[in-house]
Design a protein around this motif. Structure first.
Motif, PDB file in Angstrom:
ATOM      1  N   UNK A 248      36.698  32.981  57.696  1.00 20.84           N
ATOM      2  CA  UNK A 248      38.090  32.581  57.853  1.00 20.84           C
ATOM      3  C   UNK A 248      39.093  33.695  58.022  1.00 20.84           C
ATOM      4  N   UNK A 249      38.756  34.913  57.555  1.00 24.70           N
ATOM      5  CA  UNK A 249      39.731  36.004  57.676  1.00 24.70           C
ATOM      6  C   UNK A 249      38.980  37.334  57.872  1.00 24.70           C
ATOM      7  N   UNK A 250      38.298  37.437  59.008  1.00 27.56           N
ATOM      8  CA  UNK A 250      37.439  38.582  59.299  1.00 27.56           C
ATOM      9  C   UNK A 250      38.250  39.770  59.826  1.00 27.56           C
ATOM     10  N   UNK A 251      39.275  40.153  59.096  1.00 27.55           N
ATOM     11  CA  UNK A 251      40.027  41.349  59.444  1.00 27.55           C
ATOM     12  C   UNK A 251      39.193  42.584  59.140  1.00 27.55           C
ATOM     13  N   UNK A 252      39.554  43.729  59.735  1.00 29.05           N
ATOM     14  CA  UNK A 252      38.737  44.926  59.506  1.00 29.05           C
ATOM     15  C   UNK A 252      38.820  45.407  58.058  1.00 29.05           C
ATOM     16  N   UNK A 253      39.895  45.055  57.357  1.00 37.54           N
ATOM     17  CA  UNK A 253      39.962  45.426  55.945  1.00 37.54           C
ATOM     18  C   UNK A 253      39.109  44.509  55.083  1.00 37.54           C
ATOM     19  N   UNK A 254      38.507  43.490  55.681  1.00 41.60           N
ATOM     20  CA  UNK A 254      37.566  42.617  54.973  1.00 41.60           C
ATOM     21  C   UNK A 254      36.146  42.780  55.503  1.00 41.60           C
ATOM     22  N   UNK A 255      35.889  43.909  56.156  1.00 42.98           N
ATOM     23  CA  UNK A 255      34.553  44.215  56.675  1.00 42.98           C
ATOM     24  C   UNK A 255      34.019  45.408  55.898  1.00 42.98           C
ATOM     25  N   UNK A 256      33.014  45.172  55.062  1.00 41.20           N
ATOM     26  CA  UNK A 256      32.552  46.201  54.137  1.00 41.20           C
ATOM     27  C   UNK A 256      31.571  47.162  54.794  1.00 41.20           C
ATOM     28  N   UNK A 257      31.526  48.370  54.261  1.00 43.42           N
ATOM     29  CA  UNK A 257      30.548  49.367  54.693  1.00 43.42           C
ATOM     30  C   UNK A 257      29.187  49.055  54.085  1.00 43.42           C
ATOM     31  N   UNK A 258      29.186  48.388  52.943  1.00 44.27           N
ATOM     32  CA  UNK A 258      27.932  48.034  52.263  1.00 44.27           C
ATOM     33  C   UNK A 258      27.184  46.907  52.954  1.00 44.27           C
ATOM     34  N   UNK A 259      27.898  46.049  53.678  1.00 46.92           N
ATOM     35  CA  UNK A 259      27.281  44.858  54.256  1.00 46.92           C
ATOM     36  C   UNK A 259      27.373  43.644  53.358  1.00 46.92           C
ATOM     37  N   UNK A 260      28.261  43.686  52.353  1.00 45.54           N
ATOM     38  CA  UNK A 260      28.484  42.534  51.494  1.00 45.54           C
ATOM     39  C   UNK A 260      29.625  41.682  52.045  1.00 45.54           C
ATOM     40  N   UNK A 261      29.548  40.383  51.794  1.00 49.36           N
ATOM     41  CA  UNK A 261      30.666  39.485  52.059  1.00 49.36           C
ATOM     42  C   UNK A 261      31.760  39.785  51.046  1.00 49.36           C
ATOM     43  N   UNK A 262      32.993  39.891  51.527  1.00 47.84           N
ATOM     44  CA  UNK A 262      34.112  40.159  50.623  1.00 47.84           C
ATOM     45  C   UNK A 262      35.306  39.316  51.044  1.00 47.84           C
ATOM     46  N   UNK A 263      36.107  38.932  50.073  1.00 46.94           N
ATOM     47  CA  UNK A 263      37.353  38.177  50.248  1.00 46.94           C
ATOM     48  C   UNK A 263      37.080  36.726  50.636  1.00 46.94           C
ATOM     49  N   UNK A 264      37.191  35.865  49.639  1.00 49.03           N
ATOM     50  CA  UNK A 264      36.918  34.436  49.830  1.00 49.03           C
ATOM     51  C   UNK A 264      38.208  33.633  49.850  1.00 49.03           C
TER      52      UNK A 264
END
Length: 479
Positions: A248-264
């Motif tokens: 729903x909000x795949x902004x670059x600040x919600x794209x992790x370097x680890x590969x985890x899902x973040x920001x729900x």
């Protein structure tokens, strides 16, 4: 138990990206939910966390020795528009903890009050959205999808103004780290302005050591870092798609370097199969629709590549060529992960016939608005001779005959197709009850989605699609 051991590694190593800050003191904190298995995994005493000192930690007012809470600075593209400074407007990184498996993990807060990055916001959060993150992040973990996790939600006793006055809350979140593409965007922006690559190199080295240590052995560790992040994100998005998850909000600040899902924030699970599915109330153009997620992730990774180009090669053309080559490999890698996952969901081995059947099933699902999760549950039953549910009628008759002819492994299907997901209407019902002070529905739903693959008696309502009147569901980010 004494206070837990937290370190301030990020705050110490990257003062340029960290602003020391103190959480606001909640007037009447009350623990709503505590993730005891996660607490144990982190080596934290659940009983201590339930006490006054523990609740102080979970709201940021009790700071263990060695910790140094900070608001992290980053930039990012939001719905395609670049914002040069974002940062944690309502979040604090309390510090890092080493879990019982020796892994370094972040402990952070969400909704702990305004920081210098608040950009006019109040820095607060409310009970409903924080419990949503708790529920859905734990459901994702149970599904085996890489994700940040929720340790607790504490009601603050503070009233928060949104569309109405709502009860405030603070979420404690655990992550492999909070490094994101936006972190690199901010640093690269500064490097372009000054010509100094020192901070960019340090941040990349930190990301390699923390998340992708094998890259350190490569001829160019920074190229290997980018390739590793692209691989991790290709796998992650494929896993989202396989369960119908819409971020729903795949902004670059919600794209992790680890590969985890973040920001729900405005996330939800697709029910009727439709690649154009959008839930977020602010995604008017459908940028982050279900079917767009792989392409959006590739776009986000292109923005990550732009930050690393100076580390790839001194020759700009050569650096760009390397980045393009890795980016062009993203969609094939994604499709590889997705195709393998779909074959498992259908219980089939790789073949041209299987690929054709999967394509035909996708078309039938879309044309007939079939519930995505229910379809695979019914398909397992059909593989055992019980045709019913969404497969009743004659829409799938010919297709089922061809599918059975390929000898599907129904037991294997049961291991990858969830019976229970956080159905949107059930999530909303549980959150509405919680806002009134009744946490029983949240606890029940959490119990159900924590074991998504095990069929249990009496849970039929948790496996059923939303009623017709629930169509047109919309989500909100909670800020």
């Amino acid at each position: 138990m004494s206070q837990p051991l937290l370190t301030a590694d990020f705050a110490r190593e990257f003062p340029e990206l960290a602003v020391r800050w103190q959480a606001e003191t909640p007037p009447a904190p009350r623990l709503l939910v505590l993730n005891e298995p996660l607490a144990n995994e982190l080596g934290l005493d659940a009983q201590w966390l339930r006490g006054p000192e523990g609740i102080g930690l979970l709201t940021g007012t009790t700071i263990p020795d060695g910790a140094s809470p900070v608001a992290q600075a980053y930039a990012g593209h939001q719905f395609g528009n670049y914002v040069p400074v974002l940062g944690d407007g309502r979040a604090l990184l309390l510090g890092e903890v080493t879990d019982t498996q020796g892994r370094h993990r972040d402990l952070s807060l969400k909704g702990s009050g305004r920081t210098s990055f608040a950009r006019g916001g109040d820095g607060l959060a409310v009970v409903g959205p924080m419990l949503r993150e708790y529920l859905i992040s734990e459901a994702m973990h149970a599904l085996g999808i890489p994700t940040t996790r929720s340790l607790s939600v504490v009601a603050t006793g503070r009233e928060v103004q949104r569309e109405a006055v709502l009860p405030g809350a603070v979420l404690a979140r655990v992550a492999a780290s909070h490094l994101r593409v936006g972190s690199f965007q901010l640093v690269a922006q500064q490097a372009r302005a000054t010509g100094d690559l020192g901070l960019l190199r340090r941040l990349a080295d930190h990301a390699i050591a923390r998340h992708h240590p094998d890259a350190a052995q490569a001829e160019n560790p920074y190229i290997a870092l980018f390739a590793a992040v692209a691989e991790a994100q290709a796998s992650l998005v494929a896993q989202w798609m396989l369960v119908g998850f819409v971020h729903g909000v795949m902004n670059t600040d919600n794209t992790t370097i680890s590969g985890e899902t973040i920001d729900y924030g405005p996330c939800a699970f697709m029910e009727a199969y439709d690649p154009a599915t959008v839930f977020s109330s602010i995604d008017h153009a459908g940028r982050y629709a279900y079917g767009n997620q792989p392409l959006v992730m590739q776009w986000n990774l292109a923005r990550f590549a732009e930050t690393l180009l100076p580390l790839f090669d001194d020759d700009e053309d050569k650096a760009l060529s390397v980045a393009v080559e890795i980016l062009e490999g993203f969609m094939p890698r994604y499709h590889g992960f997705w195709s393998a996952g779909m074959l498992a969901k259908f219980g089939l081995s790789k073949s041209m016939e299987a690929a054709g059947l999967i394509d035909q099933a996708s078309a039938l699902l879309s044309e007939n608005a079939v519930d995505f999760t229910s379809f695979f549950c019914a398909l397992s039953a059909a593989g055992r001779g019980d045709v019913g549910g969404v497969l009743a009628g004659n829409i799938f008759d010919d297709w089922l005959t061809r599918w059975r002819a390929l000898g599907p492994d129904v037991d294997a299907m049961d291991r990858v197709n969830p019976l229970y997901i956080p159905r949107n209407h059930l999530v909303e019902q549980a959150l509405t009850a919680a806002m009134r002070g009744d946490l029983v529905p949240v606890g029940k739903l959490l119990d159900v989605v924590s074991e998504p693959f095990r069929k249990r008696d009496g849970l039929q309502e948790y496996a059923a699609p939303a009623p017709p009147e629930f169509r047109g569901y919309r989500t909100f980010c909670g800020t």
